[in-house]
Scaffold this motif. Sequence first.
Motif, short mmCIF file in Angstrom:
data_model
loop_
_atom_site.label_atom_id
_atom_site.label_comp_id
_atom_site.label_asym_id
_atom_site.label_seq_id
_atom_site.Cartn_x
_atom_site.Cartn_y
_atom_site.Cartn_z
N PHE A 31 0.84 -1.14 0.02
CA PHE A 31 0.13 -0.02 -0.02
C PHE A 31 1.00 1.28 -0.05
N ASP A 32 0.56 2.30 -0.64
CA ASP A 32 1.08 3.40 -0.77
C ASP A 32 1.11 4.23 0.64
N ALA A 33 -0.11 4.04 1.24
CA ALA A 33 -0.25 4.85 2.44
C ALA A 33 -1.50 4.35 3.21
N MET A 34 -1.44 4.62 4.63
CA MET A 34 -2.72 4.12 5.01
C MET A 34 -2.80 5.13 6.08
N ALA A 35 -4.29 5.23 6.51
CA ALA A 35 -4.56 6.53 7.28
C ALA A 35 -5.91 6.23 8.05
N TRP A 36 -6.09 7.00 9.15
CA TRP A 36 -7.38 6.96 10.01
C TRP A 36 -8.13 8.29 9.76
N CYS A 96 -10.49 3.09 8.88
CA CYS A 96 -9.40 2.86 8.19
C CYS A 96 -9.33 3.13 6.59
N TYR A 97 -8.28 3.95 6.15
CA TYR A 97 -8.23 4.05 4.81
C TYR A 97 -6.81 3.61 4.26
N ALA A 98 -6.88 3.13 2.85
CA ALA A 98 -5.78 2.72 2.46
C ALA A 98 -5.87 2.93 0.82
N VAL A 100 -4.03 2.22 -2.86
CA VAL A 100 -3.29 1.07 -3.53
C VAL A 100 -3.30 1.67 -5.07
N ILE A 101 -2.15 2.04 -5.51
CA ILE A 101 -1.89 2.57 -6.88
C ILE A 101 -2.83 3.57 -6.73
N THR A 102 -3.87 3.50 -7.50
CA THR A 102 -4.88 4.55 -7.78
C THR A 102 -6.15 4.34 -7.27
N THR A 103 -6.49 3.43 -6.41
CA THR A 103 -7.87 3.01 -5.83
C THR A 103 -7.77 3.37 -4.14
N ASP A 104 -8.82 3.83 -3.85
CA ASP A 104 -9.08 4.14 -2.33
C ASP A 104 -9.99 2.88 -1.82
N TYR A 105 -9.44 2.58 -0.52
CA TYR A 105 -10.20 1.80 0.05
C TYR A 105 -10.65 1.97 1.37
N TRP A 106 -11.67 1.80 2.17
CA TRP A 106 -12.29 2.09 3.31
C TRP A 106 -12.81 0.78 4.04
N GLY A 107 -12.50 1.17 5.45
CA GLY A 107 -13.15 0.15 6.43
C GLY A 107 -14.52 0.42 6.53
N GLN A 108 -15.27 -0.29 7.37
CA GLN A 108 -16.64 -0.25 7.60
C GLN A 108 -16.89 0.81 8.82
N GLY A 109 -15.61 0.98 9.48
CA GLY A 109 -15.74 2.08 10.69
C GLY A 109 -16.13 1.44 11.85
#
Length: 116
Positions: A31-36, A96-98, A100-109
């Motif tokens: 992953f390029d970066a991860m965040a909250w 949670c956020y990640a 990956v290349i050009t796609t954003d992914y989110w957790g359910q919270g």
Amino acid sequence: QVQLVDSGGGLVQPGGSLRLACAASATISRFDAMAWYRQAPGKQREWVATIQSGGSMTSYADSVKGRFTISRDNAKNTLYLQMNRLKPEDTAVYYCYARVITTDYWGQGTQVTVSS
């Protein structure tokens, strides 16, 4: 497709601590970066903290600096947020956020409620 599963939220008194976790279905070292992020009732989602892919560079919102610590365990494919000295204004759903290349992914919270 990447799945992120957030956990660790709950009810805590002011001044208390919680540790959030975000389990990923893929190898997070890619992953390029991860965040909250967090979203309080009636407010827009706001950024909390970021950790870069190498894990050595982190950044925090001013409102949590010195109280929260973001970290990642690449071996467990898990992102963490250690939250100390919690305040009522930290009450929110944390995501949670990640990227990956050009796609954003989110957790359910996961809900964090700080109240006496």
